[in-house]
Write an enzyme that holds these catalytic residues in place. Sequence first.
Site, PDB file in Angstrom:
ATOM      1  N   GLY A   1       2.879   0.448   3.925  1.00 33.64           N
ATOM      2  CA  GLY A   1       3.027  -1.004   4.042  1.00 33.64           C
ATOM      3  C   GLY A   1       2.821  -1.521   5.455  1.00 33.64           C
ATOM      4  N   TRP A   2       2.046  -0.808   6.284  1.00 36.55           N
ATOM      5  CA  TRP A   2       1.839  -1.308   7.645  1.00 36.55           C
ATOM      6  C   TRP A   2       0.382  -1.307   8.084  1.00 36.55           C
ATOM      7  CZ3 TRP A   2       5.680   2.795   9.911  1.00 36.55           C
ATOM      8  CH2 TRP A   2       5.150   4.071   9.780  1.00 36.55           C
ATOM      9  N   ASP A   3      -0.570  -1.125   7.169  1.00 35.44           N
ATOM     10  CA  ASP A   3      -1.997  -1.239   7.478  1.00 35.44           C
ATOM     11  C   ASP A   3      -2.682  -2.228   6.534  1.00 35.44           C
ATOM     12  OD1 ASP A   3      -2.440   0.649   9.703  1.00 35.44           O
ATOM     13  OD2 ASP A   3      -1.802   2.162   8.280  1.00 35.44           O
ATOM     14  N   ARG A   4      -2.935  -1.793   5.321  1.00 34.24           N
ATOM     15  CA  ARG A   4      -3.575  -2.675   4.338  1.00 34.24           C
ATOM     16  C   ARG A   4      -2.674  -3.852   3.960  1.00 34.24           C
ATOM     17  NH1 ARG A   4      -5.054   2.409   0.565  1.00 34.24           N
ATOM     18  NH2 ARG A   4      -3.169   3.120   1.636  1.00 34.24           N
TER      19      ARG A   4
ATOM     20  N   CYS B   1       0.876  -1.175   0.000  1.00 33.43           N
ATOM     21  CA  CYS B   1       0.000   0.000   0.000  1.00 33.43           C
ATOM     22  C   CYS B   1       0.912   1.223   0.000  1.00 33.43           C
ATOM     23  CB  CYS B   1      -0.967  -0.028   1.172  1.00 33.43           C
ATOM     24  SG  CYS B   1      -0.217  -0.327   2.781  1.00 33.43           S
TER      25      CYS B   1
ATOM     26  N   ARG C   1      -3.744   3.597  15.964  1.00 33.41           N
ATOM     27  CA  ARG C   1      -4.979   3.235  15.267  1.00 33.41           C
ATOM     28  C   ARG C   1      -6.126   3.058  16.257  1.00 33.41           C
ATOM     29  NH1 ARG C   1      -1.964   5.096  11.995  1.00 33.41           N
ATOM     30  NH2 ARG C   1      -1.192   4.003  10.144  1.00 33.41           N
TER      31      ARG C   1
END
Length: 566
Positions: free
Chosen positions: A313-316, A310, A362
């Site tokens: 590179g650390w959520d989706r 994404c 989050r």
Amino acid sequence: MAASGLSLRKSEEIVDLIYLFSKTQYRAKEVTPQVEEIERRTLDLFSRDYKYSIIHNPNGEVCGHYPRQIVFLEQELEYDRSRSEGAVQISKLQDLVNRSKLARCRGRFVCPVILYNGKHICRSSTLAGWGELYGRTGYNYIFSGGTDDTCAEPEEVLEDDNGVRNGDSQLFDKVRGHDIKLLRYLSVRYICDLMVENKKVKFGLNVTSSEKVDKAQRYADFTLLSVPYPGCEFFKDYKDRDYTAEGLVFNWNQDYVDAPLTIPPCFNQNLSIDWSQYQSWDLVEQTQNYLKLLLHLINSDDESGLLVHCISGWDRTPLFVSLLRLSLWADGVVHSSLEPAEILFLTIAYDWFLFGHMLPDRLSKGEEIFFFCFNFLKHIVSEKFSAVKKQSVIIIIIYIDVCVLRRKGPSPSPQILWNRLEESALHPLSEARSSSSSSSNQSDHGLTHTGHGLTHMGSSPLAVPGTRLRVDHPRSASSVSTEYGSWQIVSGCGSIHDHAHFPVPTACPLPPERQTRLESVREIFLAAYSSTVGLKSSTPSPSAAISGLLEQFARGVGLRGHNAIV
């Protein structure tokens, strides 16, 4: 008792991991003894099924939010020696990593994380823009909204391909050239970009780029798929709807959304999905269809690997990496020796925590993408998501005399239930014959099929050992309880009845192993999450959806008497 104690310890590991994760973001240069133990445990779980080498990232020198010891899976411990394995030299891979890190946002280079049939499934961030190449500290300041790990003074940055001169073009050629060499060394062919933007814009500036808009077409030899998927902010809507993904549709008409879904025509035909309708899909259907696409990609070619990314590179990215790992594990084709609690620990610790997902941030914003990932497992239990094509389904005909009577007391953990179901699946006929030999003279309580080798399955109530999930830390929500208040009559198919005796034959197919495995993982996660983070209702009175989740906690792990809602 030994198995019960081991299952309890594994469940407690999950609780401790999620509790730490909810309070701390991993940084490779700030490692505590507790984090060191998580790193050690992760390496142990990888070693159960794979031979691996280590890509060294001491103190985050290569990437500050990647693991200090990055696992490169070389081959399965027991693999088909007729199959050609890629001859990757770890020293050359380390050199390519060091050279290519500048090519991608935040230095989050292309990193192999799953090995499937000799192919690498990789993760990364998107491509870095001009500004990051010339001033990474200033880029970090702008992109993170005013915080920077280096604590350096911000510099003005701007990514403007139209203004790039010959010298700058040569820099892009060099840096992205190293990135391409790394992709080729890992035999990656498919690149799936989850961004809803062509370029990430922050404060009116383009702060990242992507392969799909590289003007020099440097990535033309790869199969590029633009599969736009909502960012973590969208999952606040998921939480505000009391964790209901059904009917939740992303608004594709927002100004910053400019990346259309782009998939090669061959995948349109093979998957029988009407991709033209993607903007009308709710979150469930969109996630299901994207996962089907990724599974199809890694099964469509004998040699080519896959990159998923994404923006940072650390959520989706961990969402889909984790779903891929769990889906393939449920099929028995990766991490085949791991039990549900172990694969859950591995994917939370490695795919999410050690790769830098900012769970505390989050959670503070109500962006529950982490919870969504594991709760979503209920939507991929079907064989439609299996990477293995089943040849047949075996249905065992059993006789139910007295439905399973669960007396008041502690209920079994999902881990114990999974172990017992696995054992019964391995030895169903022998158990039936054994039961038959002790009950053959009770013709009025038996079912005879001597010609087929299945004579009688016992009608005694099943003994269920108890476990209690111990919580040592103070929690933000109520701790897990394993008491429940009333007797329940549960049939062989799992239905609750009001009567205690149904002496009728019942044709009850065992749930597919894939379904059993994924449901067990989900139940362990829900129990641990509810005892640490808890569910946060958006209204004073919880909706039917959130109450349903709590009932699933209760059914899965024996919770009764309190709601983990804060």
